[in-house]
Scaffold this motif. Structure first.
Motif, short mmCIF file in Angstrom:
data_model
loop_
_atom_site.label_atom_id
_atom_site.label_comp_id
_atom_site.label_asym_id
_atom_site.label_seq_id
_atom_site.Cartn_x
_atom_site.Cartn_y
_atom_site.Cartn_z
N ARG A 115 2.57 -7.51 8.03
CA ARG A 115 2.01 -8.73 7.44
C ARG A 115 1.79 -9.79 8.51
O ARG A 115 0.74 -10.44 8.55
CB ARG A 115 2.96 -9.27 6.36
N ARG A 116 2.74 -9.95 9.40
CA ARG A 116 2.64 -10.94 10.46
C ARG A 116 1.49 -10.62 11.41
O ARG A 116 0.72 -11.50 11.80
CB ARG A 116 3.95 -11.00 11.26
N ASP A 117 1.35 -9.35 11.77
CA ASP A 117 0.36 -8.96 12.77
C ASP A 117 -1.02 -8.68 12.19
O ASP A 117 -2.03 -8.82 12.90
CB ASP A 117 0.84 -7.73 13.54
N HIS A 118 -1.09 -8.25 10.92
CA HIS A 118 -2.38 -7.80 10.38
C HIS A 118 -2.76 -8.46 9.07
O HIS A 118 -3.83 -8.18 8.55
CB HIS A 118 -2.37 -6.28 10.20
N GLY A 119 -1.88 -9.27 8.48
CA GLY A 119 -2.21 -9.97 7.25
C GLY A 119 -1.66 -9.29 6.00
O GLY A 119 -1.27 -8.13 6.01
N SER A 120 -1.66 -10.07 4.91
CA SER A 120 -1.09 -9.60 3.64
C SER A 120 -1.85 -8.43 3.04
O SER A 120 -1.26 -7.53 2.46
CB SER A 120 -1.05 -10.74 2.63
N ARG A 121 -3.19 -8.43 3.15
CA ARG A 121 -3.97 -7.35 2.54
C ARG A 121 -3.58 -6.00 3.13
O ARG A 121 -3.34 -5.03 2.40
CB ARG A 121 -5.47 -7.58 2.71
N ILE A 122 -3.47 -5.93 4.45
CA ILE A 122 -3.09 -4.66 5.10
C ILE A 122 -1.65 -4.30 4.73
O ILE A 122 -1.35 -3.14 4.43
CB ILE A 122 -3.25 -4.76 6.63
N ALA A 123 -0.76 -5.28 4.74
CA ALA A 123 0.63 -5.01 4.38
C ALA A 123 0.72 -4.50 2.94
O ALA A 123 1.49 -3.58 2.64
CB ALA A 123 1.50 -6.26 4.56
N ASN A 124 -0.07 -5.07 2.03
CA ASN A 124 -0.08 -4.60 0.64
C ASN A 124 -0.57 -3.16 0.55
O ASN A 124 0.00 -2.34 -0.18
CB ASN A 124 -0.97 -5.50 -0.22
N ASP A 125 -1.62 -2.82 1.31
CA ASP A 125 -2.11 -1.44 1.32
C ASP A 125 -1.07 -0.48 1.87
O ASP A 125 -0.87 0.62 1.33
CB ASP A 125 -3.39 -1.33 2.15
N VAL A 126 -0.38 -0.87 2.94
CA VAL A 126 0.67 -0.03 3.52
C VAL A 126 1.79 0.17 2.50
O VAL A 126 2.28 1.28 2.29
CB VAL A 126 1.21 -0.63 4.84
N ALA A 127 2.19 -0.92 1.84
CA ALA A 127 3.26 -0.83 0.85
C ALA A 127 2.88 0.12 -0.28
O ALA A 127 3.68 0.95 -0.70
CB ALA A 127 3.59 -2.21 0.30
N ARG A 128 1.65 0.01 -0.77
CA ARG A 128 1.19 0.91 -1.83
C ARG A 128 1.24 2.36 -1.38
O ARG A 128 1.67 3.24 -2.13
CB ARG A 128 -0.22 0.56 -2.25
N SER A 129 0.78 2.62 -0.15
CA SER A 129 0.77 4.01 0.31
C SER A 129 2.19 4.55 0.46
O SER A 129 2.41 5.75 0.36
CB SER A 129 0.00 4.14 1.62
N CYS A 130 3.15 3.67 0.66
CA CYS A 130 4.56 4.08 0.75
C CYS A 130 5.27 4.02 -0.60
O CYS A 130 6.46 4.34 -0.69
CB CYS A 130 5.30 3.18 1.74
N LEU A 131 4.54 3.59 -1.63
CA LEU A 131 5.10 3.45 -2.98
C LEU A 131 6.27 2.48 -3.03
O LEU A 131 7.26 2.71 -3.73
CB LEU A 131 5.50 4.82 -3.56
N VAL A 132 6.14 1.38 -2.32
CA VAL A 132 7.16 0.32 -2.35
C VAL A 132 6.47 -1.02 -2.54
O VAL A 132 5.31 -1.19 -2.13
CB VAL A 132 8.01 0.28 -1.05
N PRO A 133 7.14 -1.98 -3.16
CA PRO A 133 6.55 -3.31 -3.26
C PRO A 133 6.58 -3.99 -1.89
O PRO A 133 7.53 -3.82 -1.14
CB PRO A 133 7.44 -4.04 -4.26
N PRO A 134 5.54 -4.75 -1.56
CA PRO A 134 5.50 -5.37 -0.23
C PRO A 134 6.42 -6.57 -0.10
O PRO A 134 6.68 -7.02 1.01
CB PRO A 134 4.05 -5.78 -0.08
N TRP A 135 6.91 -7.08 -1.19
CA TRP A 135 7.76 -8.27 -1.16
C TRP A 135 8.74 -8.12 -2.31
O TRP A 135 8.36 -8.26 -3.46
CB TRP A 135 6.89 -9.51 -1.37
N ARG A 136 10.00 -7.80 -2.06
CA ARG A 136 10.92 -7.42 -3.13
C ARG A 136 11.64 -8.61 -3.74
O ARG A 136 12.27 -9.39 -3.06
CB ARG A 136 11.97 -6.44 -2.61
N ASP A 137 11.54 -8.72 -5.08
CA ASP A 137 12.40 -9.60 -5.86
C ASP A 137 13.45 -8.74 -6.57
O ASP A 137 14.43 -9.26 -7.06
CB ASP A 137 11.60 -10.36 -6.92
N GLY A 138 13.17 -7.44 -6.66
CA GLY A 138 14.06 -6.50 -7.35
C GLY A 138 13.53 -6.19 -8.74
O GLY A 138 12.97 -7.02 -9.42
N GLY A 139 13.70 -4.94 -9.15
CA GLY A 139 13.36 -4.53 -10.51
C GLY A 139 11.90 -4.28 -10.79
O GLY A 139 11.52 -4.07 -11.93
N GLN A 140 11.02 -4.26 -9.79
CA GLN A 140 9.60 -4.03 -10.06
C GLN A 140 9.32 -2.54 -10.24
O GLN A 140 10.02 -1.70 -9.72
CB GLN A 140 8.72 -4.53 -8.89
#
Length: 181
Positions: free
Chosen positions: A33-58
């Motif tokens: 996210r820091r190096d490439h932005g939120s959109r890329i981080a969101n795509d990476v998180a989806r491909s890993c099947l994890v939320p990109p920003w955890r509050d818990g319980g999603q």
């Protein structure tokens, strides 16, 4: 934990640490996210099947592809629907686009997708609303209207049924405080 700064006698250069597998994933997403932005981080998180920003319980945040519109059957109508999600669409509209009776279209659609047309349409609208929540500062009511839900109440109900969170919680999850409105 990250300590970012210029190297000096007292401050080491950009050092980030984590403890545990989940924290390591969080750290990796932070760096992306820091190096490439939120959109890329969101795509990476989806491909890993994890939320990109955890509050818990999603729930897991998985995108579902639409079939190739050049295919036979209901795929061309599915592609057409994707261009008209904000409009009110009925089973009769979908069947008419496919040049089929409602009954034939519904049976064929179910055979091809494993779901009923109405359920599929709601899922596509939820996915579009999620995209808008991630990428715009629009109000929940405007997101609902543009995604075809009509009202914020309808969007809240469908988003919660699909992934178990409210639109505001979803937006906070996918847009760090520094970028969210």
């Amino acid at each position: 934990m990250c300590r970012e700064g210029s190297p000096s006698r007292h401050t080491p250069p950009d050092i980030c640490t984590s403890a545990g597998v989940a924290a390591g994933i969080d750290l990796c997403l932070h760096l992306v996210r820091r190096d490439h932005g939120s959109r890329i981080a969101n795509d990476v998180a989806r491909s890993c099947l994890v939320p990109p920003w955890r509050d818990g319980g999603q729930a897991q945040y998985i995108q579902r592809p639409v079939p190739d519109p050049t295919a036979t059957g209901t795929a061309p109508t599915q592609a057409w629907v994707m261009e008209h999600l904000a409009e009110p669409l009925t089973p009769a509209d979908l069947a008419a686009h496919a040049n089929m009776s409602v009954r034939t279209f519904t049976c064929r659609f179910h055979d091809e997708t494993g779901t009923m047309p109405g359920q599929w349409l709601i899922r596509q609208r939820v996915d579009l609303a999620r995209h808008y929540l991630e990428t715009t500062d629009w109000s929940v009511d405007l997101v609902a209207h543009r995604a075809g839900f009509g009202t914020g109440v309808s969007l809240r109900r469908h988003l919660h049924a699909a992934i178990g969170v409210s639109p505001q919680t979803y937006r906070r999850t996918f847009r760090p405080a520094s970028t969210a409105a």
